[in-house]
Design an enzyme around this catalytic site. Structure first.
Site, short mmCIF file in Angstrom:
data_model
loop_
_atom_site.label_atom_id
_atom_site.label_comp_id
_atom_site.label_asym_id
_atom_site.label_seq_id
_atom_site.Cartn_x
_atom_site.Cartn_y
_atom_site.Cartn_z
N ASP A 11 0.87 -1.18 0.00
CA ASP A 11 0.00 0.00 0.00
C ASP A 11 0.90 1.23 0.00
OD1 ASP A 11 -2.10 1.73 0.18
OD2 ASP A 11 -2.74 1.13 2.18
N ASP A 105 -2.90 2.47 -5.99
CA ASP A 105 -1.85 2.50 -4.98
C ASP A 105 -1.76 1.23 -4.13
OD1 ASP A 105 -4.36 3.09 -3.84
OD2 ASP A 105 -3.39 3.98 -2.09
N GLU A 106 -2.40 0.17 -4.54
CA GLU A 106 -2.52 -0.99 -3.65
C GLU A 106 -2.58 -2.28 -4.48
OE1 GLU A 106 -5.56 -2.22 0.00
OE2 GLU A 106 -6.06 -0.59 -1.37
#
Length: 472
Positions: A11, A105-106
């Site tokens: 993350d 983003d993950e």
């Protein structure tokens, strides 16, 4: 669950805000808030410097400004975020062929599928060392962004672990220690346990995962429903056998709009929702997709959000079909004992989404059903409706990339009253000077990455608040 800790969850830390701080030297170490910058906007991401003051995702921009008035409030640059995301996902795919992106983003990474010889035994020591190298690689390819990583025997536990040492942390959960780690935690650590479910469990005496572990599956089903209850029962015991799936399909296509003044006219709401239905249907058609479940989202004047959904027998990309469902869902809300008065008291956001996507369309869906003639389209009958109140925009959004014929590259510091103020600096430069120009200065231009001009991702957020959806 696996015998080895071989599922990694990564993350990126305060992703949108971190990209802004990276690219704007004058903002490094300062509070930065990304999202809707108007009075009706919503925070998408806050830097850790802003979080100290209580600013968080999904908070109204108005409240964020009151908590941290000295922060830089930026509207966001999806081109820069996509660029950084592509670099990160590329680094992850170098590490393993099984990478499951969850958002920009993950992502999950299956270390068991990695060809790296140092992971041959998947011991805690080897996966820890590998994860540290991967974190360093992410920082390298993004020119300085940091990430938090969790490694465990399942996706659920890896996600829990990545949240334990933010920002820029690494937690590896040794096999066999999962339940011991979970038991002291709040039940809200379990996916799907939001405020309403947590309150229902609290009234039943359940506040921690240890409390939840003592409740039978039958009782949980009675408390929160069959599907949710069974899931809680298993996750409270750290049971999760979901695989890492390399290709995640777009799950939904949606469009949202936020309005500067509350809407109370139901005809206007219907008009706006039907217009959004057409936008969603157009994006579906362009992507060669169709969907079965139509959802409307309504955020009320007091910031509470409600939604209604209906599932069709077959998928569609027909705007008339989507609009027909949307009208019926709005009528259902308007007729509700509680929701009807709430709608008339004021609505600040409306949205339409289609999920349950497929790559085929049932062309004659509803063809044999009688329907009102919509050939004229919704806009013709709405000529007498007022336009919804919208934020005034100069075209120079705070934080936007610009270029000046004489001074070079920079970004919009602010604009108003016929003037736009620019700070001239880039990622590679030191903090730069600030200069103001007439808003129609022919030497000043918005700057856009060449690849962004051609990007039209049907799964990307549409007209959301601030043009952004909050990262995890």
């Amino acid at each position: 669950m696996r015998r080895e800790a071989s599922v990694l969850h990564l993350d990126l830390d305060a992703f949108f805000a971190a990209v802004e701080q990276r690219d704007k030297p004058s903002l490094r170490g300062r509070p930065v808030v990304v999202g809707g910058t108007g009075g009706r906007g919503v925070v998408a991401t806050a830097s850790y410097e802003a979080r100290i003051y209580g600013v968080r995702s999904a908070m109204s921009t108005r409240e964020a400004r009151s908590r941290c008035p000295h922060a830089a409030f930026l509207s966001g640059r999806f081109g820069a975020y996509r660029e950084a995301s592509r670099a990160v996902m590329g680094a992850l795919r170098e590490a393993s062929p099984l990478v499951e992106p969850l958002s920009l983003d993950e992502a999950f990474v299956d270390l068991a599928a990695s060809p790296d010889p140092t992971l041959a035994d998947l011991s805690v020591e080897s996966v820890t060392a590998f994860a540290e190298r991967l974190r360093a690689r992410v920082t390298e390819v993004t020119d300085g962004l940091t990430c938090s990583v969790g490694v465990a025997t399942s996706k659920f536990m890896a996600k829990v672990a990545s949240d334990l040492d933010k920002p820029d942390g690494l937690v590896v959960v040794a096999p066999g220690t999962e339940r011991e780690l979970l038991r002291p935690m709040s039940v809200t650590v379990i996916p799907g346990v939001g405020p309403a479910t947590a309150d229902r469990l609290r009234r039943a005496g359940v506040q921690t995962v240890a409390d939840l572990e003592q409740v039978s599956q039958e009782e949980l089903v009675r408390l929160v429903g069959s599907a949710h209850g069974a899931g809680l029962f298993h996750l409270a015991r750290a049971h999760d056998d979901r695989p890492v799936v390399a290709e995640r399909e777009t799950k939904s296509v949606s469009v949202e709009g936020t309005y500067d003044s509350d809407l109370s006219d139901l005809r206007l709401m219907e008009h706006l929702l039907v217009r959004q239905s057409g936008e969603v249907a157009a994006r579906l058609a362009k992507a060669g997709l169709s969907g079965r479940t139509v959802t409307i989202k309504v955020r009320l004047h007091d910031f509470t959000t409600t939604s209604r959904s209906a599932t069709l027998p077959e998928p569609t990309d027909n705007p008339a079909v989507v609009a027909r469902v949307v009208r019926s869902l709005l009528a259902e809300l308007a007729a509700g004992v509680e929701t009807g008065p709430a709608l008339r008291a004021g609505v600040r956001l409306l949205g339409v989404g289609v999920s349950g996507l497929a790559d085929w369309v049932q062309d004659d869906l509803f063809a044999d059903l009688e329907a009102p003639d919509e050939s004229a389209g919704p806009d013709e009958e709405a000529d007498d409706l007022p336009e919804p109140p919208r934020a005034r925009s100069s075209g120079w959004a705070p934080g936007a990339d610009v270029v000046h014929d004489e001074h070079g590259r920079g970004w919009v510091w602010g604009s108003g009253r016929g003037v736009v103020t620019v700070r001239f600096e880039t990622r590679e430069s030191p903090a730069g000077p600030v200069r103001s120009f007439p808003i129609d200065d022919p030497a000043l231009h918005l700057w856009q990455r060449p690849e962004d001009a051609a990007t039209d991702d049907p799964g990307a957020p549409g007209a959301r608040e601030g043009g952004l959806s909050a990262p995890g």
